[in-house]
Design a protein around this motif. Structure first.
Motif, PDB file in Angstrom:
ATOM      1  N   GLU A 200      29.948  20.031 -65.592  1.00  0.00           N
ATOM      2  CA  GLU A 200      29.184  19.866 -64.354  1.00  0.00           C
ATOM      3  C   GLU A 200      29.960  20.398 -63.162  1.00  0.00           C
ATOM      4  O   GLU A 200      29.421  21.088 -62.293  1.00  0.00           O
TER       5      GLU A 200
ATOM      6  N   PHE B 249      29.843  24.325 -63.007  1.00  0.00           N
ATOM      7  CA  PHE B 249      28.605  24.913 -62.491  1.00  0.00           C
ATOM      8  C   PHE B 249      28.479  24.711 -60.982  1.00  0.00           C
ATOM      9  O   PHE B 249      28.113  25.638 -60.251  1.00  0.00           O
ATOM     10  N   LEU B 250      28.789  23.507 -60.508  1.00  0.00           N
ATOM     11  CA  LEU B 250      28.692  23.244 -59.080  1.00  0.00           C
ATOM     12  C   LEU B 250      29.750  24.022 -58.304  1.00  0.00           C
ATOM     13  O   LEU B 250      29.499  24.476 -57.181  1.00  0.00           O
TER      14      LEU B 250
ATOM     15  N   ILE C  64      28.471  27.519 -57.750  1.00  0.00           N
ATOM     16  CA  ILE C  64      27.481  27.583 -56.673  1.00  0.00           C
ATOM     17  C   ILE C  64      28.163  27.463 -55.311  1.00  0.00           C
ATOM     18  O   ILE C  64      27.781  28.153 -54.352  1.00  0.00           O
TER      19      ILE C  64
ATOM     20  N   TYR D  96      29.255  30.813 -54.256  1.00  0.00           N
ATOM     21  CA  TYR D  96      28.183  31.722 -54.656  1.00  0.00           C
ATOM     22  C   TYR D  96      28.409  33.141 -54.150  1.00  0.00           C
ATOM     23  O   TYR D  96      28.159  34.118 -54.852  1.00  0.00           O
TER      24      TYR D  96
ATOM     25  N   VAL E 130      22.963  29.960 -64.474  1.00  0.00           N
ATOM     26  CA  VAL E 130      23.900  29.049 -63.813  1.00  0.00           C
ATOM     27  C   VAL E 130      23.216  28.322 -62.657  1.00  0.00           C
ATOM     28  O   VAL E 130      23.380  27.107 -62.477  1.00  0.00           O
TER      29      VAL E 130
ATOM     30  N   ALA F 199      22.664  24.295 -62.421  1.00  0.00           N
ATOM     31  CA  ALA F 199      23.204  23.578 -61.260  1.00  0.00           C
ATOM     32  C   ALA F 199      22.102  22.812 -60.532  1.00  0.00           C
ATOM     33  O   ALA F 199      22.325  21.695 -60.042  1.00  0.00           O
ATOM     34  N   THR F 200      20.917  23.408 -60.461  1.00  0.00           N
ATOM     35  CA  THR F 200      19.779  22.733 -59.814  1.00  0.00           C
ATOM     36  C   THR F 200      19.388  21.476 -60.560  1.00  0.00           C
ATOM     37  O   THR F 200      19.115  20.424 -59.957  1.00  0.00           O
TER      38      THR F 200
ATOM     39  N   CYS G 251      21.959  18.810 -59.799  1.00  0.00           N
ATOM     40  CA  CYS G 251      21.842  18.286 -58.431  1.00  0.00           C
ATOM     41  C   CYS G 251      20.588  17.434 -58.243  1.00  0.00           C
ATOM     42  O   CYS G 251      20.609  16.439 -57.499  1.00  0.00           O
TER      43      CYS G 251
ATOM     44  N   ILE H 182      19.527  22.166 -54.351  1.00  0.00           N
ATOM     45  CA  ILE H 182      20.991  22.104 -54.361  1.00  0.00           C
ATOM     46  C   ILE H 182      21.496  21.550 -53.032  1.00  0.00           C
ATOM     47  O   ILE H 182      22.377  20.685 -52.987  1.00  0.00           O
TER      48      ILE H 182
END
Length: 430
Positions: free
Chosen positions: A2, A5-6, A9, A12, A37, A41-42, A45, A95
């Motif tokens: 987790e 991935f965050l 972002i 980004y 990805v 991530a969405t 979140c 996000i």
């Protein structure tokens, strides 16, 4: 996993710059994998979002977009391109609404990758290495419907626009504006800036003008005027930097104009002026007249997601790539346009109530409403559609916790500029 991935972002823009640079040097486009990805991530979140009314409206907007594409019986390729270019950026709304992205890190993390891209762009611009010129020429031949007698003037114009790793200057023109707004806000309004902010502001100022994106330059001037008035009325401590910036801008403008006339000649200046003022299809002229043949396609529900975007043009269909106020009603109808404008305007209104904390987001949304007149900022990836959706989500999150913002803002100032806090304490003791 987790956190991975965050973390991607949160950085980004580094990914965007890396992908653009790899394509420029002949490597394969890996942006499709990056979409996965974003979606993951969405999902992560969205699990901790307490859904409010606007959140449900955004979900409804996504569903509505998908239905228009399905009911419109579009070719599968067009529908996929529509989802990729117009639905995926909406993920950044959710996000931004999450607890993990409630601070300013996403915006602050823009500075280093874009500073790197701008520095490379300035090097390419002034040195004009052969691979850079060839990259631009190849793109013109492959994507523009233009013959050999016309390409010389067009190429001269494109080479005169700073674009860094991208074949055209759109990404850098918009990015330099956003960095300029972000850093001047931190320097003038927040008084919480670093050397990175100062360098980014100076470099973005140059790139803003060398990219020659007219709407970005015009908005930057308007922003500076309003910021100067605001700083004078509030008697902000660092307003002297604004006055210095105005002086430097005037001197810089006069110098550039003199160089253009003396070194480049009257012919090039005439070409630039004609393109900026009298050239068919520019925003100063009648942008809507470019697509007058699509007037009968304007409808309540539209012909379907992705039908008239850049993807449609690349696939050989007629499209509306340069005016979202016309493209959107043709694709998803007046209903879709109304919903999108509602998200923007309601967010701007909410942001005005907490103006001190949302200045950057408000500027981005006002800018996109203006840019829609002559561009497709909600559909074309190099025009940062994900950033606008992030701003909408960020304002929504800030507005919902507006009672906590003062404490968060003071902590942010202290973190970014602890020296200022110490000076204030010393003054209080005296």
């Amino acid at each position: 996993m987790e956190k991975l991935f965050l973390g991607i972002i949160k950085h980004y823009y580094w990914i965007l710059v890396a992908i653009a640079a790899s394509i420029m040097f002949g490597f394969r486009d890996t942006s499709s994998a990056f979409i996965v990805v974003v979606v993951i991530a969405t999902v992560i979140c969205a699990q901790n979002i307490k859904f409010e009314q606007l959140d449900f409206f955004v979900v409804l907007y996504i569903i509505y977009n998908l239905i228009t594409g399905i009911v419109g019986s579009l070719p599968d390729r067009l529908f996929y391109l529509g989802v990729r270019s117009e639905i995926i950026p909406i993920c950044f709304y959710f996000i931004a609404r999450s607890e993990q992205f409630k601070n300013e890190d996403f915006f602050l993390n823009m500075r280093r990758p874009l500073l790197f891209a701008m520095a490379c762009g300035l090097f390419f611009y002034f040195v004009q290495p052969s691979f850079y010129v060839q990259f631009k020429v190849n793109d013109l031949w492959s994507t523009m419907n233009i013959d050999a007698t016309e390409i010389s003037g067009y190429l001269l114009y494109e080479v005169s626009r700073l674009s860094s790793f991208w074949p055209h200057s759109y990404f850098m023109g918009y990015a330099s504006l956003f960095i300029f707004i972000l850093t001047t806000k931190r320097i003038i309004v927040d008084n919480a800036f670093s050397k990175l902010d100062s360098i980014s502001m100076i470099v973005s100022f140059f790139c803003l003008f060398f990219a020659q994106q007219r709407v970005s330059i015009a908005f930057a001037i308007l922003y500076l005027v309003l910021l100067t008035i605001y700083a004078a009325i509030r008697r902000l401590k660092n307003r002297k930097y604004l006055y210095a910036l105005w002086f430097f801008s005037i001197v810089f403008g006069i110098a550039i104009a003199a160089i253009a006339v003396i070194v480049l000649g009257d012919g090039f200046v005439t070409y630039i002026v004609n393109r900026s003022v009298n050239y068919d299809g520019n925003m100063v002229g009648d942008r809507f007249a470019m697509f007058s043949q699509f007037m009968d396609r304007l409808s309540t529900f539209g012909d379907g997601l992705g039908r008239y975007g850049h993807g449609a043009v690349y696939e050989g269909f007629k499209g509306i790539p340069d005016c979202d106020y016309m493209r959107i009603p043709c694709e998803i109808g007046f209903v879709g346009l109304f919903m999108l404008l509602y998200f923007c305007t309601s967010s701007i209104v909410k942001g005005l109530f907490i103006f001190r904390y949302c200045l950057f987001e408000i500027c981005c949304l006002v800018f996109v409403l203006i840019a829609m007149l002559g561009a497709a900022p909600w559909e074309l990836g190099v025009l940062h559609p994900f950033l606008y959706w992030f701003c909408i989500g960020h304002i929504q999150s800030k507005f919902l916790r507006r009672d906590e913002l003062e404490e968060e803002y003071e902590a942010y100032i202290q973190k970014e500029n602890p020296q200022e806090e110490n000076e204030e304490q010393e003054e209080d003791e005296k």
